[in-house]
Design an enzyme around this catalytic site. Structure first.
Site, PDB file in Angstrom:
ATOM      1  N   LYS A 208       1.159  -1.536   0.019  1.00 28.44           N
ATOM      2  CA  LYS A 208       0.148   0.157  -0.578  1.00 28.44           C
ATOM      3  C   LYS A 208       0.958   1.145  -0.117  1.00 28.44           C
ATOM      4  O   LYS A 208       2.203   1.587   0.940  1.00 28.44           O
ATOM      5  CB  LYS A 208      -1.092  -0.027   1.173  1.00 28.44           C
ATOM      6  CG  LYS A 208      -0.032   0.001   2.385  1.00 28.44           C
ATOM      7  CD  LYS A 208      -0.932  -0.518   3.893  1.00 28.44           C
ATOM      8  CE  LYS A 208      -1.903  -1.874   3.797  1.00 28.44           C
ATOM      9  NZ  LYS A 208      -2.566  -1.284   5.387  1.00 28.44           N
ATOM     10  N   LYS A 210       0.355   5.711   0.517  1.00 24.56           N
ATOM     11  CA  LYS A 210      -0.472   6.520   1.273  1.00 24.56           C
ATOM     12  C   LYS A 210       0.687   7.895   1.281  1.00 24.56           C
ATOM     13  O   LYS A 210       1.482   8.199   1.672  1.00 24.56           O
ATOM     14  CB  LYS A 210      -0.166   6.018   2.624  1.00 24.56           C
ATOM     15  CG  LYS A 210      -1.565   5.047   2.824  1.00 24.56           C
ATOM     16  CD  LYS A 210      -1.523   4.183   3.926  1.00 24.56           C
ATOM     17  CE  LYS A 210      -2.290   3.278   4.290  1.00 24.56           C
ATOM     18  NZ  LYS A 210      -2.628   2.694   6.113  1.00 24.56           N
ATOM     19  N   CYS A 435     -12.620  -7.387  11.774  1.00 26.44           N
ATOM     20  CA  CYS A 435     -11.004  -6.994  11.700  1.00 26.44           C
ATOM     21  C   CYS A 435     -10.116  -8.360  11.746  1.00 26.44           C
ATOM     22  O   CYS A 435     -10.220  -9.357  13.015  1.00 26.44           O
ATOM     23  CB  CYS A 435     -10.354  -5.106  12.000  1.00 26.44           C
ATOM     24  SG  CYS A 435      -8.689  -6.120  11.776  1.00 26.44           S
ATOM     25  N   CYS A 474      -4.344  -4.384  17.471  1.00 27.84           N
ATOM     26  CA  CYS A 474      -3.093  -4.760  17.122  1.00 27.84           C
ATOM     27  C   CYS A 474      -2.034  -4.221  16.591  1.00 27.84           C
ATOM     28  O   CYS A 474      -2.448  -2.924  16.957  1.00 27.84           O
ATOM     29  CB  CYS A 474      -3.204  -5.860  15.395  1.00 27.84           C
ATOM     30  SG  CYS A 474      -3.120  -5.322  14.369  1.00 27.84           S
TER      31      CYS A 474
HETATM   32 FE1  SRM Z   1      -5.784  -0.171   8.487  1.00 32.74          FE
HETATM   33  C1  SRM Z   1      -5.017  -3.367   7.625  1.00 32.74           C
HETATM   34  C2  SRM Z   1      -8.895  -0.405   9.362  1.00 32.74           C
HETATM   35  C3  SRM Z   1      -5.942   2.996   8.655  1.00 32.74           C
HETATM   36  C4  SRM Z   1      -2.198   0.671   8.791  1.00 32.74           C
HETATM   37  N1  SRM Z   1      -6.316  -1.573   8.630  1.00 32.74           N
HETATM   38  C5  SRM Z   1      -6.251  -3.101   8.014  1.00 32.74           C
HETATM   39  C6  SRM Z   1      -7.911  -4.421   7.537  1.00 32.74           C
HETATM   40  C7  SRM Z   1      -8.033  -3.758   6.584  1.00 32.74           C
HETATM   41  C8  SRM Z   1      -7.204  -5.970   8.348  1.00 32.74           C
HETATM   42  C9  SRM Z   1      -7.341  -6.425   7.110  1.00 32.74           C
HETATM   43  O1  SRM Z   1      -6.128  -6.671   6.470  1.00 32.74           O
HETATM   44  O2  SRM Z   1      -7.714  -7.534   6.906  1.00 32.74           O
HETATM   45  C10 SRM Z   1      -8.127  -3.478   8.791  1.00 32.74           C
HETATM   46  C11 SRM Z   1     -10.201  -3.479   8.635  1.00 32.74           C
HETATM   47  C12 SRM Z   1     -10.481  -3.942   9.684  1.00 32.74           C
HETATM   48  C13 SRM Z   1     -12.247  -3.240   9.029  1.00 32.74           C
HETATM   49  O3  SRM Z   1     -13.203  -4.166   9.880  1.00 32.74           O
HETATM   50  O4  SRM Z   1     -12.878  -2.943   8.864  1.00 32.74           O
HETATM   51  C14 SRM Z   1      -7.848  -2.030   8.733  1.00 32.74           C
HETATM   52  N2  SRM Z   1      -7.266   1.126   8.286  1.00 32.74           N
HETATM   53  C15 SRM Z   1      -7.979   0.091   8.818  1.00 32.74           C
HETATM   54  C16 SRM Z   1      -9.231   1.392   9.408  1.00 32.74           C
HETATM   55  C17 SRM Z   1     -10.355   1.508   8.420  1.00 32.74           C
HETATM   56  C18 SRM Z   1      -9.075   1.561  10.473  1.00 32.74           C
HETATM   57  C19 SRM Z   1     -10.524   2.320  11.551  1.00 32.74           C
HETATM   58  O5  SRM Z   1     -10.562   2.624  12.568  1.00 32.74           O
HETATM   59  O6  SRM Z   1     -10.569   4.019  11.039  1.00 32.74           O
HETATM   60  C20 SRM Z   1      -9.049   2.300   8.271  1.00 32.74           C
HETATM   61  C21 SRM Z   1      -8.817   2.743   6.678  1.00 32.74           C
HETATM   62  C22 SRM Z   1      -8.292   3.674   6.339  1.00 32.74           C
HETATM   63  C23 SRM Z   1      -8.253   3.745   4.104  1.00 32.74           C
HETATM   64  O7  SRM Z   1      -9.370   4.778   5.008  1.00 32.74           O
HETATM   65  O8  SRM Z   1      -8.027   4.019   3.939  1.00 32.74           O
HETATM   66  C24 SRM Z   1      -6.507   1.992   8.415  1.00 32.74           C
HETATM   67  N3  SRM Z   1      -4.224   1.141   8.474  1.00 32.74           N
HETATM   68  C25 SRM Z   1      -4.555   2.376   8.809  1.00 32.74           C
HETATM   69  C26 SRM Z   1      -3.828   3.501   8.699  1.00 32.74           C
HETATM   70  C27 SRM Z   1      -3.560   5.333   9.387  1.00 32.74           C
HETATM   71  C28 SRM Z   1      -3.313   5.715   8.098  1.00 32.74           C
HETATM   72  O9  SRM Z   1      -3.479   5.410   7.138  1.00 32.74           O
HETATM   73  O10 SRM Z   1      -3.413   6.980   7.781  1.00 32.74           O
HETATM   74  C29 SRM Z   1      -2.433   2.722   9.131  1.00 32.74           C
HETATM   75  C30 SRM Z   1      -0.981   3.170   9.555  1.00 32.74           C
HETATM   76  C31 SRM Z   1      -0.407   3.514   8.807  1.00 32.74           C
HETATM   77  C32 SRM Z   1       0.315   3.416   7.684  1.00 32.74           C
HETATM   78  O11 SRM Z   1      -0.080   2.498   6.680  1.00 32.74           O
HETATM   79  O12 SRM Z   1       1.441   2.763   7.939  1.00 32.74           O
HETATM   80  C33 SRM Z   1      -2.597   1.296   9.384  1.00 32.74           C
HETATM   81  N4  SRM Z   1      -3.773  -1.493   8.387  1.00 32.74           N
HETATM   82  C34 SRM Z   1      -2.543  -1.296   8.282  1.00 32.74           C
HETATM   83  C35 SRM Z   1      -1.797  -2.036   8.742  1.00 32.74           C
HETATM   84  C36 SRM Z   1      -0.383  -2.055   8.662  1.00 32.74           C
HETATM   85  C37 SRM Z   1       0.300  -1.847   7.496  1.00 32.74           C
HETATM   86  C38 SRM Z   1       2.034  -1.686   7.687  1.00 32.74           C
HETATM   87  O13 SRM Z   1       2.575  -1.211   7.095  1.00 32.74           O
HETATM   88  O14 SRM Z   1       2.935  -2.747   8.572  1.00 32.74           O
HETATM   89  C39 SRM Z   1      -2.796  -3.517   8.012  1.00 32.74           C
HETATM   90  C40 SRM Z   1      -1.850  -4.731   7.791  1.00 32.74           C
HETATM   91  C41 SRM Z   1      -1.821  -5.480   6.874  1.00 32.74           C
HETATM   92  O15 SRM Z   1      -1.555  -4.175   5.331  1.00 32.74           O
HETATM   93  O16 SRM Z   1      -1.110  -5.983   6.308  1.00 32.74           O
HETATM   94  C42 SRM Z   1      -3.883  -2.836   8.233  1.00 32.74           C
HETATM   95 FE1  SF4 Z   2      -7.630  -4.302  12.419  1.00 31.22          FE
HETATM   96 FE2  SF4 Z   2      -5.298  -4.178  14.071  1.00 31.22          FE
HETATM   97 FE3  SF4 Z   2      -6.247  -1.889  12.135  1.00 31.22          FE
HETATM   98 FE4  SF4 Z   2      -6.928  -2.266  14.331  1.00 31.22          FE
HETATM   99  S1  SF4 Z   2      -5.106  -2.019  14.121  1.00 31.22           S
HETATM  100  S2  SF4 Z   2      -8.238  -2.335  12.379  1.00 31.22           S
HETATM  101  S3  SF4 Z   2      -6.748  -4.765  14.887  1.00 31.22           S
HETATM  102  S4  SF4 Z   2      -5.537  -4.235  11.440  1.00 31.22           S
END
Ligand code: SRM
Ligand code: SF4
Length: 565
Positions: A208, A210, A435, A474
């Site tokens: 991904k 961003k 999630c 997590c």
């Molecule tokens: Fe996220 C994965 C939800 C913003 C870092 N994120 C996921 C998944 C899709 C789980 C999955 O892969 O199976 C989650 C879905 C949960 C659900 O049931 O809806 C999920 N992420 C979210 C949301 C909905 C959190 C929220 O409560 O608002 C955000 C949706 C953003 C959007 O509209 O696009 C969301 N995720 C973020 C952010 C914050 C940001 O982008 O500003 C981060 C940290 C910033 C970053 O990317 O470094 C983030 N999400 C992750 C990661 C770790 C990525 C990494 O580099 O290690 C995962 C896991 C992965 O990608 O393997 C993940």
């Molecule tokens: Fe799921 Fe972890 Fe992202 Fe929370 S932080 S939505 S538990 S992947």
């Protein structure tokens, strides 16, 4: 000849997918209520995640459901579009709509049999799910300020331009979701060899990507956490250029010691004319050199860490075909959550409503979804989603202000001015039950903790203190917990790592204060630190700055003394 590397399985799925088609066409119409492994990965690029209801596990087989995310640059949409999503969540979702931490919307609980209709209807409302997830550029964040200023308009135009420029060009999305299978239209055409992705190529990005845009005065989009962040520098009401930050990211995998959260680093200064080309060059360097063997190390921050910023910059210059100018000293200085009434400067006003953890739903005590629906139907405001999972109603005429507040009161919604600072500045990720990566509760746990914390803060007369609390189920960091004043990161079932010492401005990482804190004890562990803060804070010092100044050992020693007087 390039060195042989063992590609991650997702790379093989993308490679053989004919531009994101793979087996989706066949599986979309088969009798299963789920997709196979390869399609699950490819579907993300179309904005859909296969999940299962984790509350229902153990009741015989997995209850497969889908999360469908719409990509909304800068979180800007119309009342009609929001109403369409509310209709969808009621008709084919779990009756709730989720505002995300990246200014987007998510439907949860969609069944496979309704997925096609869901994505089609979202597109009919002129929104898209294409590229909301997957190994491509995600939703472009942009400060949602309602200010009627040329600077604001320009960063909005840029966010739209980036989103458009970096959107996948494959026709697969149109073929799969925008044709009607029942009408006999040619739906499953398959990708011809002539189809090209001019920026991404066949296998898209390693991971991904961003992008976020802010101004120095208002870093509400947390510019230091993006793979690529832009700080818009302006003079006399015009943007003169952008400081380009690279390599921010929050996700961590604790078992992999080579992973870490990182703040973006200043790479260069780009003029408005140059900025899209600079972004393209950064994306292409990540495309060609990002790690495609190990997805845990595939984000841009790891490439920059491995190469060092000067070598990365030289490669970007090579791709750009021009030298990059050095960044200026301009940096972020403020953060506005845009809640409450804000004048737009054109006689109209915006109202920012706090949506706790972004969940639009009705409960017995609170008809939040109904209130939002009614405001959209009656006042037809513009809508902006914030990076704190909240909502702005814009373009409200003076005579409609009371009406808007009256609707909120009628349905039991607390006005922004009456919400405690602790709750207002808090965020929790989705976690349970949808999630698949959650190891601890988040959205369902934080409100109760804030209840307890509010009581503590009131006792100490600290209710008006502004500090961010961000909780995740997590270590993936979905609500950016690693630069907040207080980060609570799920580490095991009902166990959290407590991080302290970040700040509202988002330009400092926090440190681990305690690991494996039981959920029920988190507030009791924080309480003595607020006492200490009250006693020894310096003039105007925030809680995060105080914790940063004192450091872990000193804070632990104080807490220990309180516990054993
Ligand atoms: Fe996220 C994965 C939800 C913003 C870092 N994120 C996921 C998944 C899709 C789980 C999955 O892969 O199976 C989650 C879905 C949960 C659900 O049931 O809806 C999920 N992420 C979210 C949301 C909905 C959190 C929220 O409560 O608002 C955000 C949706 C953003 C959007 O509209 O696009 C969301 N995720 C973020 C952010 C914050 C940001 O982008 O500003 C981060 C940290 C910033 C970053 O990317 O470094 C983030 N999400 C992750 C990661 C770790 C990525 C990494 O580099 O290690 C995962 C896991 C992965 O990608 O393997 C993940
Ligand atoms: Fe799921 Fe972890 Fe992202 Fe929370 S932080 S939505 S538990 S992947």
């Amino acid at each position: 000849m390039s060195e042989e590397i063992k590609l991650s399985p997702v790379e093989h799925f993308k490679q053989g997918s004919q531009h994101l088609r793979g087996d989706i066409p066949a599986e979309l119409v088969d009798e299963n209520n789920f997709f196979g492994k390869g399609s699950v990965q490819l579907l993300k690029h179309h904005g859909a995640y296969q999940q299962d209801n984790r509350d229902a596990r153990g009741q015989g087989g997995k209850a497969y459901i889908f999360m469908v995310r719409s990509k909304i640059p800068g979180g800007r949409l119309t009342s009609e579009q929001l109403l369409a999503q509310l209709d969808l969540c009621e008709a084919i979702g779990n009756a709730t709509l989720r505002i995300t931490s990246r200014q987007a919307l998510q439907l949860h609980g969609v069944l496979k049999e309704n997925l096609h209709q869901c994505i089609r209807l979202i597109n009919q409302s002129q929104l898209t799910t294409l590229g909301a997830c997957g190994d491509i550029n995600r939703n472009v964040m942009c400060c949602p300020s309602p200010a009627n200023s040329e600077v604001q308009r320009e960063i909005e135009r840029l966010s739209d331009a980036i989103a458009e420029h970096l959107a996948p060009k494959t026709r697969a999305y149109h073929e799969l979701w925008l044709t009607d299978p029942a009408s006999g239209e040619k739906q499953l055409a398959g990708g011809g060899e002539e189809e090209v992705e001019p920026i991404y190529g066949k296998t898209y990005l390693p991971r991904k990507f961003k992008i976020g845009i802010c101004t120095p005065e208002d870093n509400c989009i947390d510019v230091y956490t993006h793979d690529l962040g832009l700080i818009a520098i302006h003079q006399a009401g015009r943007i003169t250029g952008y400081n380009v930050l690279v390599g921010g990211g929050q996700g961590v995998t604790p078992v992999n010691k080579n992973t870490f959260p990182a703040l973006g680093q200043k790479l260069a200064y780009a003029t408005p004319e140059q900025v899209l080309d600079v972004i393209t060059a950064v994306v292409q360097v990540q495309r060609d050199f990002g790690n495609r063997a190990n997805r845990k190390l595939a984000r841009l921050k790891y490439l920059i860490h491995a190469w060092g910023l000067p070598a990365f910059k030289a490669k970007v210059e090579e791709y750009l075909g021009a030298p990059l100018a050095a960044p200026t000293a301009d940096d972020v200085q403020g953060f506005n959550d845009h809640l409450g009434w804000e004048e737009q400067g054109d006689g109209l006003a915006a109202y920012g409503l706090n949506i706790e953890n972004g969940r639009l739903q009705n409960t017995d005590a609170l008809q939040l979804k109904t209130a939002v629906r009614q405001i959209c139907e009656e006042l037809k405001p513009g809508i902006r989603l914030t990076s704190h999972q909240s909502i702005l109603f814009t373009d409200i005429a003076p005579e409609n202000r009371d009406k808007l507040e009256a609707v909120l009161r009628r349905y039991g919604v607390t006005l922004s001015a009456d919400i405690s600072a602790a709750r207002r500045w808090s965020m929790a990720c989705v976690a349970w039950p949808t999630c698949g990566l959650a190891i601890a509760e988040s959205e369902r746990a934080l409100p109760g903790m804030i209840d307890q914390l509010e009581a503590e803060l009131e006792r100490l007369d600290l209710s008006n203190e502004r500090f961010t609390i961000r909780m995740t189920g997590c270590p993936n960091g979905c609500v950016r917990p690693y630069n907040s004043d207080i980060g609570l990161v799920g580490k095991a079932k009902d166990k959290y790592t407590i991080y302290l010492g970040g700040r509202l401005l988002g330009n400092r990482l926090n440190f681990v204060y305690k690991d494996m804190a039981p959920g029920g004890e988190v507030v009791a562990m924080l309480a003595p630190l607020f006492t200490y803060f009250k006693q020894q804070r310096e003039d105007g010092e925030s809680f995060g700055d105080f914790c940063h100044r004192k450091g872990k050992d000193d804070l632990l020693a104080f807490a220990e003394n309180v516990a054993t007087p």
